[in-house]
Design a protein around this motif. Structure first.
Motif, PDB file in Angstrom:
ATOM      1  N   GLU A  61       0.874  -1.164   0.000  1.00  0.00           N
ATOM      2  CA  GLU A  61       0.000   0.000   0.000  1.00  0.00           C
ATOM      3  C   GLU A  61       0.914   1.218   0.000  1.00  0.00           C
ATOM      4  O   GLU A  61       1.806   1.321   0.845  1.00  0.00           O
ATOM      5  N   PHE A  63       1.205   5.628  -1.357  1.00  0.00           N
ATOM      6  CA  PHE A  63       0.637   6.804  -1.992  1.00  0.00           C
ATOM      7  C   PHE A  63       1.267   6.945  -3.367  1.00  0.00           C
ATOM      8  O   PHE A  63       2.483   6.889  -3.523  1.00  0.00           O
ATOM      9  N   TYR A  65       1.622   9.471  -6.469  1.00  0.00           N
ATOM     10  CA  TYR A  65       1.493  10.894  -6.731  1.00  0.00           C
ATOM     11  C   TYR A  65       0.582  11.204  -7.921  1.00  0.00           C
ATOM     12  O   TYR A  65      -0.266  12.083  -7.840  1.00  0.00           O
ATOM     13  N   GLY A  68      -2.897  10.726  -7.092  1.00  0.00           N
ATOM     14  CA  GLY A  68      -3.158  11.481  -5.865  1.00  0.00           C
ATOM     15  C   GLY A  68      -3.844  10.693  -4.771  1.00  0.00           C
ATOM     16  O   GLY A  68      -4.600  11.254  -3.989  1.00  0.00           O
ATOM     17  N   GLU A  69      -3.582   9.395  -4.724  1.00  0.00           N
ATOM     18  CA  GLU A  69      -4.201   8.584  -3.675  1.00  0.00           C
ATOM     19  C   GLU A  69      -3.344   7.372  -3.316  1.00  0.00           C
ATOM     20  O   GLU A  69      -2.443   6.995  -4.052  1.00  0.00           O
ATOM     21  N   LYS A  70      -3.682   6.801  -2.190  1.00  0.00           N
ATOM     22  CA  LYS A  70      -3.010   5.592  -1.733  1.00  0.00           C
ATOM     23  C   LYS A  70      -3.628   4.405  -2.462  1.00  0.00           C
ATOM     24  O   LYS A  70      -4.850   4.265  -2.507  1.00  0.00           O
ATOM     25  N   LEU A  71      -2.775   3.558  -3.052  1.00  0.00           N
ATOM     26  CA  LEU A  71      -3.261   2.405  -3.795  1.00  0.00           C
ATOM     27  C   LEU A  71      -2.743   1.107  -3.190  1.00  0.00           C
ATOM     28  O   LEU A  71      -1.652   1.056  -2.624  1.00  0.00           O
ATOM     29  N   LYS A 160     -11.898  -1.311  -4.445  1.00  0.00           N
ATOM     30  CA  LYS A 160     -10.873  -1.091  -3.431  1.00  0.00           C
ATOM     31  C   LYS A 160      -9.478  -1.344  -4.014  1.00  0.00           C
ATOM     32  O   LYS A 160      -8.489  -0.892  -3.458  1.00  0.00           O
ATOM     33  N   LYS A 162      -7.609  -0.604  -7.507  1.00  0.00           N
ATOM     34  CA  LYS A 162      -7.785   0.167  -8.737  1.00  0.00           C
ATOM     35  C   LYS A 162      -6.606   0.048  -9.693  1.00  0.00           C
ATOM     36  O   LYS A 162      -6.671   0.533 -10.813  1.00  0.00           O
TER      37      LYS A 162
END
Length: 177
Positions: A61, A63, A65, A68-71, A160, A162
């Motif tokens: 898990e 972030f 950039y 712009g989200e944690k994946l 959840k 992506k």
């Protein structure tokens, strides 16, 4: 349809990518058209399906950039020049998770986003893992997590997960046997 590259110019050269544009001649039957084609050059890469056992997989898990989200993703990384996919998978898995695989097998290979990049990724299955200590790159902040394989398909359908390479890995895991 045939495309002939007439001219190439590099627009940007950075730490991990290069951006070029090619002036191409496109022939479709008797017709000819010229246009610019933009390409992001990236090295080959590996995506790693790291099985702890028949029921659990290691994911990371982090972030990201660009979106712009944690994946939530399978471990992955670029290959060094002249490095085999097997060697890259071992190196990347240790760097990102601290686990060394004793069995490594290439499952399939794919272009990640052929509309604008030449990135070619090898999806590797790593098994018989032993923990040897994590060694992430300086610019990586990674949380290593373990998931039950049976839960992953539901996580994909619930959006959840992506990340495309991870969705493909889940598809492989839930359809094999």
């Amino acid at each position: 349809m045939k495309k002939d590259k007439v001219y190439t110019e590099y627009m940007y050269s950075g730490k991990i990518i290069k951006v070029r544009r090619d002036w191409v001649k496109i022939k479709k039957g008797k017709q000819e058209h010229r246009t610019w084609m933009e390409v992001v050059e990236f090295s080959n890469a590996v995506g790693i399906i790291a099985l702890l056992n028949e029921e659990e997989i290691i994911l990371v898990e982090q972030f990201r950039y660009a979106p712009g989200e944690k994946l939530l993703e399978i471990p992955a990384g670029k290959m060094d020049p002249n490095e085999s996919p097997e060697a890259a998978a071992v190196r990347e898995l240790i760097e990102e998770t601290g686990y060394r695989p004793n069995k490594v097998k290439r499952i399939f290979s794919l272009y990640t986003t052929p509309g604008f990049t030449d990135e070619y990724m090898h999806i590797m299955l790593c098994e018989d893992l032993e923990y040897v200590g994590v060694n992430p790159d300086e610019d990586e902040v990674i949380n290593v997590v373990k998931y039950n394989i049976k839960d992953l398909e539901k996580m994909v359908l619930e959006r959840k997960i992506k990340d495309a390479k991870t969705v493909l890995a889940v598809l492989y895991l839930t359809r094999r046997q």
